[in-house]
Design a protein around this motif. Sequence first.
Motif, PDB file in Angstrom:
ATOM      1  N   ASN A   1       0.806  -1.218   0.000  1.00 13.71           N
ATOM      2  CA  ASN A   1       0.000   0.000   0.000  1.00 13.71           C
ATOM      3  C   ASN A   1       0.840   1.270   0.000  1.00 13.71           C
ATOM      4  O   ASN A   1       1.909   1.305   0.599  1.00 13.71           O
ATOM      5  CB  ASN A   1      -0.907   0.026   1.238  1.00 13.71           C
ATOM      6  N   ILE A   2       0.267   2.293  -0.602  1.00 12.46           N
ATOM      7  CA  ILE A   2       0.883   3.618  -0.597  1.00 12.46           C
ATOM      8  C   ILE A   2      -0.064   4.542   0.156  1.00 12.46           C
ATOM      9  O   ILE A   2      -1.259   4.598  -0.154  1.00 12.46           O
ATOM     10  CB  ILE A   2       1.066   4.168  -2.028  1.00 12.46           C
ATOM     11  N   SER A   3       0.449   5.265   1.141  1.00  9.53           N
ATOM     12  CA  SER A   3      -0.334   6.290   1.831  1.00  9.53           C
ATOM     13  C   SER A   3       0.141   7.630   1.295  1.00  9.53           C
ATOM     14  O   SER A   3       1.324   7.963   1.407  1.00  9.53           O
ATOM     15  CB  SER A   3      -0.117   6.219   3.346  1.00  9.53           C
TER      16      SER A   3
ATOM     17  N   GLN B   1      -2.246   1.229 -13.181  1.00  7.30           N
ATOM     18  CA  GLN B   1      -3.031   1.959 -14.179  1.00  7.30           C
ATOM     19  C   GLN B   1      -4.327   2.507 -13.592  1.00  7.30           C
ATOM     20  O   GLN B   1      -4.747   3.600 -13.951  1.00  7.30           O
ATOM     21  CB  GLN B   1      -3.336   0.994 -15.343  1.00  7.30           C
ATOM     22  N   ARG B   2      -4.959   1.756 -12.712  1.00  3.52           N
ATOM     23  CA  ARG B   2      -6.260   2.158 -12.176  1.00  3.52           C
ATOM     24  C   ARG B   2      -6.165   3.003 -10.912  1.00  3.52           C
ATOM     25  O   ARG B   2      -7.142   3.621 -10.502  1.00  3.52           O
ATOM     26  CB  ARG B   2      -7.089   0.901 -11.903  1.00  3.52           C
ATOM     27  N   THR B   3      -4.997   3.048 -10.292  1.00  3.68           N
ATOM     28  CA  THR B   3      -4.838   3.745  -9.024  1.00  3.68           C
ATOM     29  C   THR B   3      -5.232   5.223  -9.075  1.00  3.68           C
ATOM     30  O   THR B   3      -5.963   5.679  -8.194  1.00  3.68           O
ATOM     31  CB  THR B   3      -3.399   3.581  -8.495  1.00  3.68           C
TER      32      THR B   3
ATOM     33  N   ILE C   1      -2.715  14.178 -13.145  1.00  2.06           N
ATOM     34  CA  ILE C   1      -2.401  14.661 -11.793  1.00  2.06           C
ATOM     35  C   ILE C   1      -1.279  13.817 -11.188  1.00  2.06           C
ATOM     36  O   ILE C   1      -0.316  14.345 -10.633  1.00  2.06           O
ATOM     37  CB  ILE C   1      -3.661  14.624 -10.895  1.00  2.06           C
ATOM     38  N   PHE C   2      -1.388  12.512 -11.316  1.00  2.00           N
ATOM     39  CA  PHE C   2      -0.379  11.616 -10.755  1.00  2.00           C
ATOM     40  C   PHE C   2       0.955  11.746 -11.490  1.00  2.00           C
ATOM     41  O   PHE C   2       2.010  11.702 -10.865  1.00  2.00           O
ATOM     42  CB  PHE C   2      -0.878  10.164 -10.774  1.00  2.00           C
ATOM     43  N   LEU C   3       0.907  11.896 -12.804  1.00  2.00           N
ATOM     44  CA  LEU C   3       2.148  12.056 -13.570  1.00  2.00           C
ATOM     45  C   LEU C   3       2.863  13.349 -13.181  1.00  2.00           C
ATOM     46  O   LEU C   3       4.085  13.361 -12.990  1.00  2.00           O
ATOM     47  CB  LEU C   3       1.856  12.033 -15.070  1.00  2.00           C
TER      48      LEU C   3
ATOM     49  N   LEU D   1      -8.689   9.037  -6.756  1.00  2.00           N
ATOM     50  CA  LEU D   1      -9.415  10.310  -6.874  1.00  2.00           C
ATOM     51  C   LEU D   1     -10.897  10.127  -6.571  1.00  2.00           C
ATOM     52  O   LEU D   1     -11.518  10.995  -5.959  1.00  2.00           O
ATOM     53  CB  LEU D   1      -9.228  10.915  -8.265  1.00  2.00           C
ATOM     54  N   TYR D   2     -11.453   9.006  -6.965  1.00  2.00           N
ATOM     55  CA  TYR D   2     -12.858   8.742  -6.673  1.00  2.00           C
ATOM     56  C   TYR D   2     -13.078   8.713  -5.152  1.00  2.00           C
ATOM     57  O   TYR D   2     -13.988   9.362  -4.642  1.00  2.00           O
ATOM     58  CB  TYR D   2     -13.295   7.409  -7.307  1.00  2.00           C
ATOM     59  N   ARG D   3     -12.223   7.966  -4.437  1.00  2.00           N
ATOM     60  CA  ARG D   3     -12.341   7.881  -2.972  1.00  2.00           C
ATOM     61  C   ARG D   3     -12.133   9.233  -2.322  1.00  2.00           C
ATOM     62  O   ARG D   3     -12.872   9.626  -1.413  1.00  2.00           O
ATOM     63  CB  ARG D   3     -11.305   6.899  -2.411  1.00  2.00           C
TER      64      ARG D   3
END
Length: 137
Positions: free
Chosen positions: A29-31, A66-68, A53-55, A73-75
Amino acid sequence: MRKIRTGFTETEIKLLESNPNVSRVSGRNISYAPAFKLAAVQANTAGEPPMEIFLKAGFSIELVGQRTPTESLYRWRETYAKYGEAGLLEERRGLGSTGRRSKTESSAEEKLQQAEARIKLLEAENELLKKLEALER
């Protein structure tokens, strides 16, 4: 077929931890840093796609997945809508869905209210038992 990731290697963990937008990394996991979450939600609300945004934040999509970006962002948007900025800036994990505090953290006023409610319940139970006993005679 999608490759299922089993965890991060030590090298990947060190690389992720070097990113200022990461607060900690475990084996799987990444926090993310609270400030990054807030900035990401604001950028996304302004129309910027999650992947971009992540890039821009220095993440390798091959590493985080790919889906992270989209799922994160949804959460975060859900949390932002429900709790505002404070929801993203403070750690909510472990608080349950209602954000309850543990019994040891209850204030004196809360303890008094709980005790009064318990007394009322026990008094009602006593009355019920008295009526039941009277009916049996």
